[in-house]
Scaffold this motif. Structure first.
Motif: not given
Ligand code: RUQ
Ligand code: CUA
Length: 668
Positions: A1, A112-113, A161, A229, A333, A400, A440-441, A462, A502
């Protein structure tokens, strides 16, 4: 990443000219707040509780962590997709089936989420969902036991994802594939046949209202692009789901260049209520597939894994008015929906603006067929017709967006390392703060819901570099807590995280605390090998299998002396913790076991499998410091050579029931 984004950073700089990559000065808490003021805002007096639970994904550790806000204290690690030796998750016989997949036992994933369950798009405190990216899966975690209760595998997917975002009343969690793939049952095709054969499957996983039980209701077979996303609509848009896409170029190699050609990709709008109508009309087709569905029962304290062999599929070609593409600059994203459900924000990693789409305008453009052609048969709506407006010069590398519930959005910028607050109606930047570094998030309590709790935003960074004492080549990822209650965002606290967070969500403690499970009731324990008291303990031989029905209570095991085990035996210790008191687990470990310990909660039964490898007397003991006599909580197992005739006996000294032993030697 990190590498991927650093490359994008270079690339974007070339396009967008001179932006600074890192905040120019380290504006720590002291410059925006007096240090003492900031400390006071995050100070949770000893003996008092945090205001929010922050449920944080662990990224490549395959776990969740639970952190208190505002203190930043780590409260718990919840193993989900990864084996966790600390509790025996994925090592005990009861939990191994949870990690079963169509590929076999997969003891790791990349998570991740987080999605917390909602009712009417507001937090309800029941469950947390989390995705497994690598071997596509969705897990459901109970927010009363803080344990993983269910894992479902997603077929026809690669890189799960855009997952597991939930609809307003948690009717569904979605799973959009990041890698388009050929269908699992026709997968042996040349990679170069991407455009003909690869599809972007989107799965709708239904969630039972009361039990939370998951099942794949249907999959949409969409064009071969990458779904990144997603967010569900809310309020008037509640029947819709929005997904960001990239690689609409449909490249299958060197995506960093080949998937960055077009100046717009898409946000896909899915009318999922319409999909349900098509299903009811019988438009779905069952297709062969293979995926695992694993369920953990707190009644038997055991998991079962079932392999399912087909999946319901809807082909958009046969279902008009289901899908629409909205053009979105550039490699978006995040795709986030504001609390009212009216605005959809696309964060184009390589874009110079943040586009905000209007749901009303989208409906109008659909009604008037204001199309800009189609993409693989799916209508593309005209950009200008669906656009509410663009936020100009917001920053570099938007990822995000979350919402504060007061008409503002806050967007994270990876490349320019900052959080930027902007007004949704006016599309004007109102504040920006640096992050340290490369955020990131971000997460605002209730930020993705119809009722943001506001108050704080957490940046999940990150790159940590110089923020903490150095710990070798790898530094913990970092989180930073900002106060957003005033006009200006103010940095309050830095804290290291577990794994690589994330996404994360925060929920008021009051919504969780009241449902907290303190013990499992012994009388309700339906484990097939339970011993509900010391009188029920025994050792039973079935050929080469030996089952030890064992109990623990402060501060001894029963039995604690076992003889008559032979080399070649497979021993199962079924340990029931007889305690009925909060926070009194007992652990259990056996010298040389090719396994972890097990940590058994009050009223629970858990099984450690042990295949002795040596003749001799093997110690076993409790691993959790449970009482003043914890060190005394130990015992011995005698292992004799194969074929020896040492009789099977067990006991705890004076009530040694050895005399009874022979009765239990099963007839061969
Ligand atoms: S993603 S920052 Cu799954 Cu944006 Cu990680
Ligand atoms: Cu039980 Cu230590």
């Amino acid at each position: 990443m990190k590498n991927r984004f650093l490359k994008i950073a270079t690339y974007s700089l070339a396009i967008l000219g001179a932006w600074s990559c890192k905040p120019s000065a380290d504006k720590t808490a002291s410059s925006s707040f007096l240090a003492g003021d900031a400390a006071e805002k995050v100070y949770v007096k000893p003996g008092t509780h945090d205001e929010f639970y922050n449920i944080v994904s662990g990224g490549f550790n395959g776990q969740l962590s639970v952190v208190g806000l505002p203190s930043g204290r780590t409260l718990k690690i919840i193993p989900v997709f990864s084996q966790f030796a600390e509790s025996g998750w994925g090592y005990s016989e009861e939990t191994k089936p949870m990690l079963n997949t169509s590929h076999g036992f997969v003891p790791w994933d990349d998570s991740h989420h987080v999605a917390l369950s909602t009712t009417k798009s507001e937090h309800d405190g029941r469950w947390a969902f989390i995705n497994g990216n690598n071997t596509p899966r969705i897990a459901r975690v109970s927010l009363s036991t803080f344990r993983t209760e269910e894992i479902i595998e997603i077929p026809n997917s690669g890189g799960n994802h855009s997952s597991p975002f939930v609809t307003a009343n948690t009717e569904y969690a979605v799973a959009g594939t990041r890698f388009s793939v050929p269908p699992d049952n026709k997968a042996d095709v040349p990679i170069s046949s991407f455009k003909q054969n690869f599809k972007g499957y989107i799965s709708f996983v239904s969630i039972d209202k009361t039990s939370g039980r998951m099942g794949i209701k249907f999959q949409l077979k969409t064009p071969g692009v990458s779904y990144d996303l997603a967010r569900a609509g809310k309020g008037k848009s509640a029947g819709w789901f929005f997904f960001s896409t990239y690689n609409t170029e449909q490249a299958n190699s060197l995506l960093e260049v080949n998937a960055s050609q077009k100046d717009k990709d898409f946000i896909l709008a899915v009318n999922w209520k319409k999909a349900e109508e098509y299903l009811a009309q019988g438009k779905g087709k069952k297709e062969p597939a293979k995926y695992a569905h694993n369920v953990y029962s707190e009644e038997t304290h055991s998991a079962t894994s079932t392999i399912i062999n087909e999946v319901m599929t809807l082909d958009p070609k046969e279902c008009p008015d289901l899908l629409y593409f909205m053009p979105c600059p550039k490699s978006p994203h995040g795709c986030d929906v504001d609390p009212t459900g009216q605005y959809i924000v696309g964060s184009g990693k390589l874009a110079a603006v943040i586009p905000v789409f209007s749901f009303d305008k989208m409906l109008k453009a659909i009604a008037n067929k204001t199309y800009d052609g189609n993409f693989d048969g799916i209508p593309v709506l005209k950009y200008d017709a669906v656009l509410h407006g663009e936020v100009k010069k917001p920053g570099l590398g938007p990822l995000h967006t979350e919402f504060d519930g007061r008409g503002n959005a806050i967007t994270s910028f990876f490349v320019s390392s900052e959080l930027v607050k902007w007004n949704i109606e006016k599309l004007e930047v109102v504040d920006r703060v640096p992050t340290f570094y490369s955020v990131g998030h971000l997460s605002i309590p209730g930020g993705p819901t119809a009722k943001p709790w506001g108050k704080y935003v957490v940046a999940y960074n990150k790159i940590t570099k110089d923020r903490y004492l150095p710990t070798g080549p790898e530094l913990a990822q970092s989180a930073q807590l900002y106060d957003i209650s005033g006009d200006k965002m103010k940095l309050l606290l830095d804290f290291p995280t577990i794994g690589e967070p994330h996404y994360a969500e925060s929920i008021p403690a009051s919504l969780i605390e009241k449902n907290n499970k303190k013990i499992f009731k012994l009388e309700e324990n339906k484990h097939p090998y339970v011993a509900k008291g010391e009188k029920e303990t025994k050792v039973v031989r079935k050929g080469k299998e030996v089952h030890v029905y064992m109990t623990s209570i402060r501060s001894h095991f029963s039995p604690d002396n076992i003889e008559g085990i032979k080399l070649g035996d497979v021993v199962y210790f079924h340990l029931t913790n007889l305690e009925q008191d909060w926070d009194v687990p007992h652990g259990f470990a056996v010298r040389g076991a090719l396994n972890a310990e097990i940590l058994v909660m009050p009223g629970e039964t858990s099984t450690l499998k042990w295949v002795p490898t040596k003749v001799g007397v093997t110690p076993m003991y409790c691993t959790d410091f449970c009482s003043a006599l914890h060190q005394e909580m130990q015992g011995y197992i005698r292992v004799s050579p194969a074929g020896s005739n040492v009789p099977l006996t067990w006991g705890t000294g004076k009530n040694n029931p050895s005399a009874e032993a022979e009765k239990n030697v099963a007839k061969k």
